[in-house]
Write a protein that holds these residues in place. Structure first.
Motif, PDB file in Angstrom:
ATOM      1  N   LYS A  54      -9.926 -11.711  -3.991  1.00  0.00           N
ATOM      2  CA  LYS A  54      -8.924 -12.393  -4.819  1.00  0.00           C
ATOM      3  C   LYS A  54      -7.708 -11.523  -5.092  1.00  0.00           C
ATOM      4  O   LYS A  54      -6.555 -11.986  -4.991  1.00  0.00           O
ATOM      5  N   ASN A  55      -7.918 -10.252  -5.432  1.00  0.00           N
ATOM      6  CA  ASN A  55      -6.804  -9.393  -5.857  1.00  0.00           C
ATOM      7  C   ASN A  55      -6.241  -8.527  -4.732  1.00  0.00           C
ATOM      8  O   ASN A  55      -5.075  -8.133  -4.802  1.00  0.00           O
ATOM      9  N   TYR A  91      -1.495 -10.767   2.622  1.00  0.00           N
ATOM     10  CA  TYR A  91      -2.667 -10.348   3.376  1.00  0.00           C
ATOM     11  C   TYR A  91      -3.604 -11.516   3.711  1.00  0.00           C
ATOM     12  O   TYR A  91      -4.610 -11.327   4.390  1.00  0.00           O
ATOM     13  N   ASP A  92      -3.253 -12.701   3.238  1.00  0.00           N
ATOM     14  CA  ASP A  92      -4.077 -13.885   3.522  1.00  0.00           C
ATOM     15  C   ASP A  92      -3.691 -14.452   4.892  1.00  0.00           C
ATOM     16  O   ASP A  92      -2.934 -15.417   4.987  1.00  0.00           O
ATOM     17  N   MET A  93      -4.233 -13.883   5.946  1.00  0.00           N
ATOM     18  CA  MET A  93      -3.883 -14.279   7.311  1.00  0.00           C
ATOM     19  C   MET A  93      -4.658 -15.490   7.800  1.00  0.00           C
ATOM     20  O   MET A  93      -4.402 -16.002   8.892  1.00  0.00           O
ATOM     21  N   THR A 140      -7.014 -23.374   1.698  1.00  0.00           N
ATOM     22  CA  THR A 140      -8.161 -24.183   2.111  1.00  0.00           C
ATOM     23  C   THR A 140      -9.406 -23.943   1.268  1.00  0.00           C
ATOM     24  O   THR A 140     -10.278 -24.807   1.160  1.00  0.00           O
ATOM     25  N   GLY A 141      -9.496 -22.754   0.687  1.00  0.00           N
ATOM     26  CA  GLY A 141     -10.698 -22.412  -0.070  1.00  0.00           C
ATOM     27  C   GLY A 141     -11.855 -21.972   0.795  1.00  0.00           C
ATOM     28  O   GLY A 141     -12.989 -21.851   0.293  1.00  0.00           O
ATOM     29  N   VAL A 157     -19.715 -12.834   7.232  1.00  0.00           N
ATOM     30  CA  VAL A 157     -20.099 -13.605   6.066  1.00  0.00           C
ATOM     31  C   VAL A 157     -19.000 -14.620   5.770  1.00  0.00           C
ATOM     32  O   VAL A 157     -17.828 -14.265   5.694  1.00  0.00           O
ATOM     33  N   ALA A 158     -19.394 -15.891   5.636  1.00  0.00           N
ATOM     34  CA  ALA A 158     -18.448 -16.962   5.314  1.00  0.00           C
ATOM     35  C   ALA A 158     -18.477 -17.230   3.811  1.00  0.00           C
ATOM     36  O   ALA A 158     -19.498 -17.037   3.149  1.00  0.00           O
ATOM     37  N   PHE A 159     -17.350 -17.690   3.303  1.00  0.00           N
ATOM     38  CA  PHE A 159     -17.272 -17.935   1.866  1.00  0.00           C
ATOM     39  C   PHE A 159     -16.408 -19.160   1.590  1.00  0.00           C
ATOM     40  O   PHE A 159     -15.646 -19.627   2.439  1.00  0.00           O
ATOM     41  N   LYS A 160     -16.527 -19.667   0.367  1.00  0.00           N
ATOM     42  CA  LYS A 160     -15.615 -20.702  -0.110  1.00  0.00           C
ATOM     43  C   LYS A 160     -15.242 -20.400  -1.552  1.00  0.00           C
ATOM     44  O   LYS A 160     -15.949 -19.667  -2.264  1.00  0.00           O
ATOM     45  N   GLY A 161     -14.110 -20.966  -1.957  1.00  0.00           N
ATOM     46  CA  GLY A 161     -13.625 -20.747  -3.313  1.00  0.00           C
ATOM     47  C   GLY A 161     -12.412 -19.837  -3.327  1.00  0.00           C
ATOM     48  O   GLY A 161     -12.097 -19.157  -2.352  1.00  0.00           O
TER      49      GLY A 161
END
Length: 329
Positions: free
Chosen positions: A122-123, A129-131, A137-138, A159-163
């Motif tokens: 998040k930080n 840096y969000d490539m 999309t979350g 590892v996949a994540f959401k949120g």
């Protein structure tokens, strides 16, 4: 006497290694070896009886998966090894940006202390840096590498994540996908996920799926045409990966083809990817890249694949996982 003890150690090593799943057949020439009434392997010397003891490995695939859990700001790993200290390299994987997607490792690393480490998505991995567009999309996937305090690479994982905070870890494709059992009319797409899930594979307008939730997926793709290239998309937990395969020629075809041959990918000297715990991943990746560039029909690999020579099946599986990661798309 020393030679006898060495032989006995090797013999017990061989049977203990292969005795994790089912009792292995013992040739009659090994007259001192047998299984007792409890199915335990024993060796008799005169009046003395020695029992095989299963070794506990310091490393193993189950530990390297890291038991990832979502946190308020990212993902926390616990490798279950209080004596593991080292470095976690990590970065986003952009599955729609390349035919052969790989992690783009972040400039920061995580310090593994007593087997634990956290990633702050998040930080630290937002904004410029969000490539992969996770903030919009979350969803996203992170690739990571585990290195011990000596710098040796032990494992490469995903590892996949959401949120967008808090974060939740999703069932993740951790091995594959691979194309198997290729015929003129069909193939089987196989892969492994971190948690049981029903996955789908889409080829053209047709969708194929698991019959039940599982971690080991083998999805038959049927009704295909001979000697034809197809694109396919694997979908797990709302995330997609797209690749391609080609069916086999029709029986009796005389069309020329090219194949690749290689062997012996045990770890080499020089550090880095030349030794990802039992595998010379550096050379294997080069071989697979050349095979893809030359558009070979298949790669024949005769072994040795890994270093081997471990008493723990979990540790052997770690080496095999590292080899499979090196040949993935």
């Amino acid at each position: 006497m020393f030679k006898f003890k060495l032989f006995l150690t090797f013999l017990l090593f061989s049977f203990v290694l292969n005795n994790h799943a089912v009792a292995q057949y013992i040739p009659q020439s090994y007259s001192g070896l047998k299984y007792d009434q409890n199915g335990k392997l024993v060796f008799t010397i005169g009046q003395q009886q020695l029992s095989a003891v299963e070794a506990k490995a310091a490393l193993g695939l189950s530990k390297m998966l890291g038991q990832p859990k979502g946190t308020e700001t990212g993902i926390a790993f616990d490798f279950g090894m209080p004596d593991l200290n080292g470095t976690l390299y990590y970065g986003f994987i952009h599955f729609r940006d390349s035919r052969h997607p790989l992690p783009v490792f972040f400039k920061r690393t995580g310090k593994i202390k007593n087997g634990r480490v956290k990633i702050d998505i998040k930080n630290k991995m937002s904004g410029k840096y969000d490539m992969i567009g996770w903030e919009e999309t979350g969803y996203g996937t992170i690739g990571y590498r585990v290195a011990n305090e000596k710098g040796q690479l032990l494992y490469e994982g995903k590892v996949a994540f959401k949120g967008t905070g808090p974060f939740e870890v999703l069932p993740t494709v951790i091995e594959g996908p691979f194309v198997n059992l290729v015929t003129p009319q069909s193939v089987v797409i196989s892969f492994v996920t971190s948690q049981p899930v029903q996955a789908t594979v889409t080829v053209g307008t047709r969708k194929f799926a698991d019959t039940n939730a599982t971690v080991r997926h083998e999805i038959p793709i049927t009704g295909l045409e001979a000697d034809r290239a197809y694109s396919y998309t694997v979908r797990v937990s709302g995330l997609e990966q797209s690749y391609s395969f080609k069916t086999a020629p029709a029986p009796g075809s005389r069309k020329p083809f090219t194949f690749a041959y290689a062997s012996d990918s045990r770890s080499g000297q020089g550090g880095g990817e030349r030794d990802i715990y039992g595998v010379n991943a550096y050379m294997v990746k080069k071989i697979m890249a050349m095979a893809a560039q030359q558009k070979v029909a298949f790669v024949q690999f005769t072994g040795d694949l890994i270093n081997g020579y471990r008493l723990s099946l979990d540790e052997i599986n770690l080496q095999y996982a590292n080899w499979k990661h090196a040949v993935e798309p």
